[in-house]
Design a protein around this motif. Structure first.
Motif, PDB file in Angstrom:
ATOM      1  N   THR A  62       0.768  -1.188   0.195  1.00  0.00           N
ATOM      2  CA  THR A  62       0.036   0.004  -0.124  1.00  0.00           C
ATOM      3  C   THR A  62       0.868   1.474  -0.032  1.00  0.00           C
ATOM      4  OG1 THR A  62      -1.950   0.881   0.927  1.00  0.00           O
ATOM      5  CG2 THR A  62      -0.295   0.312   2.352  1.00  0.00           C
ATOM      6  N   GLU A  63       2.158   1.404   0.550  1.00  0.00           N
ATOM      7  CA  GLU A  63       2.869   2.427   0.627  1.00  0.00           C
ATOM      8  C   GLU A  63       3.312   2.855  -0.921  1.00  0.00           C
ATOM      9  OE1 GLU A  63       3.556   0.782   4.735  1.00  0.00           O
ATOM     10  OE2 GLU A  63       3.514   0.061   2.764  1.00  0.00           O
ATOM     11  N   PHE A  64       3.346   2.107  -1.753  1.00  0.00           N
ATOM     12  CA  PHE A  64       3.518   2.271  -3.249  1.00  0.00           C
ATOM     13  C   PHE A  64       2.193   2.897  -3.806  1.00  0.00           C
ATOM     14  CE2 PHE A  64       6.754  -0.990  -1.851  1.00  0.00           C
ATOM     15  CZ  PHE A  64       7.644  -0.298  -2.043  1.00  0.00           C
ATOM     16  N   GLU A  79       4.969   1.344 -24.741  1.00  0.00           N
ATOM     17  CA  GLU A  79       5.558   1.813 -25.926  1.00  0.00           C
ATOM     18  C   GLU A  79       5.936   0.420 -26.964  1.00  0.00           C
ATOM     19  OE1 GLU A  79       8.427   4.401 -24.946  1.00  0.00           O
ATOM     20  OE2 GLU A  79       7.302   5.916 -24.227  1.00  0.00           O
ATOM     21  N   GLN A  80       6.322  -0.328 -26.223  1.00  0.00           N
ATOM     22  CA  GLN A  80       6.757  -1.839 -26.927  1.00  0.00           C
ATOM     23  C   GLN A  80       5.837  -2.666 -27.616  1.00  0.00           C
ATOM     24  OE1 GLN A  80      10.207  -1.255 -27.320  1.00  0.00           O
ATOM     25  NE2 GLN A  80       9.714   0.356 -25.667  1.00  0.00           N
ATOM     26  N   GLY A  81       4.330  -2.017 -27.347  1.00  0.00           N
ATOM     27  CA  GLY A  81       3.260  -2.717 -27.941  1.00  0.00           C
ATOM     28  C   GLY A  81       2.733  -3.854 -26.882  1.00  0.00           C
ATOM     29  N   LEU A  82       3.341  -3.881 -25.698  1.00  0.00           N
ATOM     30  CA  LEU A  82       2.723  -4.849 -24.898  1.00  0.00           C
ATOM     31  C   LEU A  82       1.508  -4.385 -23.956  1.00  0.00           C
ATOM     32  CD1 LEU A  82       6.330  -5.786 -23.374  1.00  0.00           C
ATOM     33  CD2 LEU A  82       4.870  -7.060 -25.164  1.00  0.00           C
ATOM     34  N   THR A  83       1.011  -5.552 -23.390  1.00  0.00           N
ATOM     35  CA  THR A  83      -0.230  -5.063 -22.690  1.00  0.00           C
ATOM     36  C   THR A  83       0.230  -5.226 -21.101  1.00  0.00           C
ATOM     37  OG1 THR A  83      -1.789  -6.111 -24.237  1.00  0.00           O
ATOM     38  CG2 THR A  83      -2.599  -6.009 -21.724  1.00  0.00           C
ATOM     39  N   VAL A  84      -0.182  -3.821 -20.356  1.00  0.00           N
ATOM     40  CA  VAL A  84       0.357  -3.862 -19.184  1.00  0.00           C
ATOM     41  C   VAL A  84      -0.677  -3.519 -18.125  1.00  0.00           C
ATOM     42  CG1 VAL A  84       2.159  -2.570 -17.288  1.00  0.00           C
ATOM     43  CG2 VAL A  84       2.590  -2.918 -20.286  1.00  0.00           C
ATOM     44  N   ALA A  85      -0.668  -4.079 -17.027  1.00  0.00           N
ATOM     45  CA  ALA A  85      -1.716  -3.863 -16.041  1.00  0.00           C
ATOM     46  C   ALA A  85      -1.357  -2.461 -15.459  1.00  0.00           C
ATOM     47  CB  ALA A  85      -1.959  -4.785 -15.080  1.00  0.00           C
ATOM     48  N   ASP A  86      -2.418  -1.653 -15.033  1.00  0.00           N
ATOM     49  CA  ASP A  86      -2.264  -0.508 -14.097  1.00  0.00           C
ATOM     50  C   ASP A  86      -1.616  -1.054 -12.720  1.00  0.00           C
ATOM     51  OD1 ASP A  86      -2.926   1.424 -16.170  1.00  0.00           O
ATOM     52  OD2 ASP A  86      -4.962   1.334 -15.462  1.00  0.00           O
ATOM     53  N   SER A  87      -0.624  -0.289 -12.143  1.00  0.00           N
ATOM     54  CA  SER A  87      -0.140  -1.026 -10.951  1.00  0.00           C
ATOM     55  C   SER A  87       0.050   0.258 -10.007  1.00  0.00           C
ATOM     56  CB  SER A  87       1.304  -1.339 -11.156  1.00  0.00           C
ATOM     57  OG  SER A  87       1.874  -1.818  -9.830  1.00  0.00           O
ATOM     58  N   ASP A  88      -0.560  -0.092  -8.590  1.00  0.00           N
ATOM     59  CA  ASP A  88      -0.420   0.731  -7.351  1.00  0.00           C
ATOM     60  C   ASP A  88       0.772   0.008  -6.557  1.00  0.00           C
ATOM     61  OD1 ASP A  88      -2.534   3.091  -7.155  1.00  0.00           O
ATOM     62  OD2 ASP A  88      -3.398   1.542  -8.220  1.00  0.00           O
ATOM     63  N   ALA A  89       1.690  -0.784  -7.104  1.00  0.00           N
ATOM     64  CA  ALA A  89       2.474  -1.638  -6.223  1.00  0.00           C
ATOM     65  C   ALA A  89       3.830  -1.142  -6.759  1.00  0.00           C
ATOM     66  CB  ALA A  89       2.288  -2.942  -6.272  1.00  0.00           C
ATOM     67  N   ASN A  90       4.951  -2.148  -6.312  1.00  0.00           N
ATOM     68  CA  ASN A  90       6.545  -1.726  -6.738  1.00  0.00           C
ATOM     69  C   ASN A  90       6.593  -3.066  -7.568  1.00  0.00           C
ATOM     70  OD1 ASN A  90       6.443  -3.828  -4.698  1.00  0.00           O
ATOM     71  ND2 ASN A  90       8.493  -3.650  -4.353  1.00  0.00           N
ATOM     72  N   PHE A  91       5.690  -3.387  -8.430  1.00  0.00           N
ATOM     73  CA  PHE A  91       5.804  -4.339  -9.773  1.00  0.00           C
ATOM     74  C   PHE A  91       4.810  -4.187 -10.855  1.00  0.00           C
ATOM     75  CE2 PHE A  91       2.796  -6.320  -6.381  1.00  0.00           C
ATOM     76  CZ  PHE A  91       1.911  -6.533  -7.270  1.00  0.00           C
ATOM     77  N   VAL A  92       5.244  -4.731 -11.835  1.00  0.00           N
ATOM     78  CA  VAL A  92       4.499  -4.579 -13.096  1.00  0.00           C
ATOM     79  C   VAL A  92       4.093  -5.799 -13.754  1.00  0.00           C
ATOM     80  CG1 VAL A  92       4.169  -3.319 -15.479  1.00  0.00           C
ATOM     81  CG2 VAL A  92       5.435  -2.169 -13.307  1.00  0.00           C
ATOM     82  N   LEU A  93       3.026  -5.991 -14.052  1.00  0.00           N
ATOM     83  CA  LEU A  93       2.516  -7.387 -14.815  1.00  0.00           C
ATOM     84  C   LEU A  93       2.282  -7.035 -16.245  1.00  0.00           C
ATOM     85  CD1 LEU A  93       1.589 -10.236 -14.177  1.00  0.00           C
ATOM     86  CD2 LEU A  93      -0.660  -9.401 -14.336  1.00  0.00           C
ATOM     87  N   PHE A  94       3.072  -7.624 -17.273  1.00  0.00           N
ATOM     88  CA  PHE A  94       2.882  -7.419 -18.614  1.00  0.00           C
ATOM     89  C   PHE A  94       2.756  -8.618 -19.442  1.00  0.00           C
ATOM     90  CE2 PHE A  94       7.459  -7.913 -17.610  1.00  0.00           C
ATOM     91  CZ  PHE A  94       7.877  -8.519 -18.632  1.00  0.00           C
ATOM     92  N   GLY A  95       2.375  -8.508 -20.416  1.00  0.00           N
ATOM     93  CA  GLY A  95       2.231  -9.698 -21.586  1.00  0.00           C
ATOM     94  C   GLY A  95       1.579  -9.145 -22.878  1.00  0.00           C
ATOM     95  N   THR A  96       1.137 -10.170 -23.484  1.00  0.00           N
ATOM     96  CA  THR A  96       0.967 -11.464 -23.284  1.00  0.00           C
ATOM     97  C   THR A  96       1.962 -12.200 -24.243  1.00  0.00           C
ATOM     98  OG1 THR A  96      -1.049 -11.733 -24.575  1.00  0.00           O
ATOM     99  CG2 THR A  96      -1.309 -11.374 -22.268  1.00  0.00           C
ATOM    100  N   PHE A  97       2.363 -13.327 -23.859  1.00  0.00           N
ATOM    101  CA  PHE A  97       3.316 -14.114 -24.528  1.00  0.00           C
ATOM    102  C   PHE A  97       2.811 -15.770 -24.699  1.00  0.00           C
ATOM    103  CE2 PHE A  97       5.566 -11.140 -22.050  1.00  0.00           C
ATOM    104  CZ  PHE A  97       5.748 -10.298 -22.981  1.00  0.00           C
ATOM    105  N   ALA A  98       2.933 -16.111 -26.041  1.00  0.00           N
ATOM    106  CA  ALA A  98       2.363 -17.441 -26.288  1.00  0.00           C
ATOM    107  C   ALA A  98       3.365 -18.328 -25.665  1.00  0.00           C
ATOM    108  CB  ALA A  98       2.492 -17.568 -27.725  1.00  0.00           C
TER     109      ALA A  98
END
Length: 384
Positions: free
Chosen positions: A201-203, A298-317
């Protein structure tokens, strides 16, 4: 009977844990990349030194000094926004938020009771349920990883869980819950507990409130936190919660005697004395996170909005092939979450440059590789 006589539902299960690989850039367990200063380390060492003089005696099993300091820290969130303080009688601590969660299910779960969360979510939750013989029920999030509030309420009212587990920000997606979701689910749960896991939560981004603000309105609300992330104390193993005093009293029934060592209490108290310093890099990590989100998009990847200190991205076959290619370049991220997604913890600027360079190399190198299976063949996570 097959030896050893382990419970049948545990037979053949692999222990929970992530690869601990010796790589130059480790961005897979959501740690704070900035360690304590020399001054903080000296204070911790002095506190431990003092604690060692009484190690022949058991520690304070109620850890009152630590709970008092944690209550004061939490009140920094509630006093400016809602005008109330968190009392020491509302706070409980244990060896990491993992033990806090386990104690909650020991006290409020068990045979014939249900715990519920909404996938994708923290992969330890069903293990807490399993370990306490609590039935596990899994609802689902929307495609953007938010909660469909009407659907979530219907699920809670239908399943009648004893405990609802709601990470905010969510792990592994980074998605924060709106306050109306917390309040609505507290009402839908009736006498069941709603546990909002605020490990990150601090992030959270500016304007995203903490569920702490809702404690006076919902006696069945529990807010858990950890000192492992923003406080840069992952090795200290300290987690805690704020809740109605009756909930803390119930946990006392199931906690092990003297569960928090004198050394752990001393380390945590010293860290809290240095809270401004230890939390001083949170803004830097937020900026680095937001820059990472923008660059990945910018690299054309799908990225979840993040309120944490990490980022979830994809998607890959074939996410495992990409994960392995990054490891081969000395960059370790996390193969976790829904099929096709990867998660990167936010590190120092230098580490993030190494990640970006390695990812571009991997994307180019694997562009013409035939797609493989989307099921992970690596870890399902560590307490992070």
């Amino acid at each position: 009977m097959t030896f050893p006589p382990i419970r049948e539902e545990l037979r053949g299960i692999e222990p929970y844990g992530a690869p601990q690989l010796d790589v130059p850039v480790a961005l897979n367990t959501n740690e704070n990349p900035y360690g304590p200063s020399a001054a903080c380390a000296d204070d911790v060492a002095a506190a431990v030194r003092e604690a060692t003089t009484t190690l022949n005696r058991y520690p304070d099993r109620e850890h009152v000094a630590l709970r008092t300091a944690l209550a004061a820290y939490l009140s920094r969130d509630t006093v400016p926004t809602r005008g109330f303080e968190i009392g020491v009688e509302q706070v409980w601590a244990a060896n990491g938020s993992n033990e806090v969660m386990l104690q909650l299910l020991q006290a409020f779960g068990g045979p014939g009771r249900r715990a519920l969360s909404f996938a994708p979510t923290y992969s330890m939750y069903p293990e807490y349920a399993r370990d306490t013989s609590t039935d596990w029920v899994q609802g689902h999030r929307a495609e953007d990883f938010s909660l469909d509030l009407d659907r979530a309420r219907e699920t809670v009212e239908r399943e009648r869980p004893s405990v609802v587990l709601l990470p905010s920000p969510n792990n592994p997606t980074g998605t924060a819950l709106p306050p109306e979701a917390v309040g609505m689910l507290c009402e839908a749960a009736g006498d069941g507990l709603v546990v909002v896991d605020e490990a990150y939560t601090e992030f959270r981004r500016e304007g995203t409130p903490s569920a702490l603000e809702l404690l006076p309105e919902h006696r069945n609300l529990v807010v858990t936190r950890t000192m492992s992330k923003a406080f840069a104390l992952a090795g200290g193993r300290v987690g805690y919660l704020a809740a109605d005093p009756a909930i803390c009293d119930a946990i006392r029934v199931v906690r092990l005697p003297y569960h928090l060592s004198a050394v752990t209490q001393a380390v945590a108290l010293a860290a809290l004395r240095h809270a401004p310093e230890l939390l001083g890099r949170v803004d830097d990590l937020r900026r680095e996170r937001d820059a990472c989100v923008g660059w990945l998009r910018e690299q054309g990847l799908t990225v979840a909005d993040s309120d944490a200190n990490f980022v979830l991205f994809g998607t890959f076959a074939d996410r495992h092939a990409l994960w392995q290619d990054l490891v081969d370049q000395g960059v370790l991220i996390r193969e976790t979450g829904p099929d096709g997604w990867l998660r990167v913890s936010i590190g120092t600027p230098e580490e993030m440059v190494a990640f970006r360079d390695a990812l571009l190399t991997s994307l180019d190198r694997l562009a013409d590789r035939p797609a493989g299976p989307t099921t992970s063949t690596t870890d399902q996570g560590v307490p992070a």
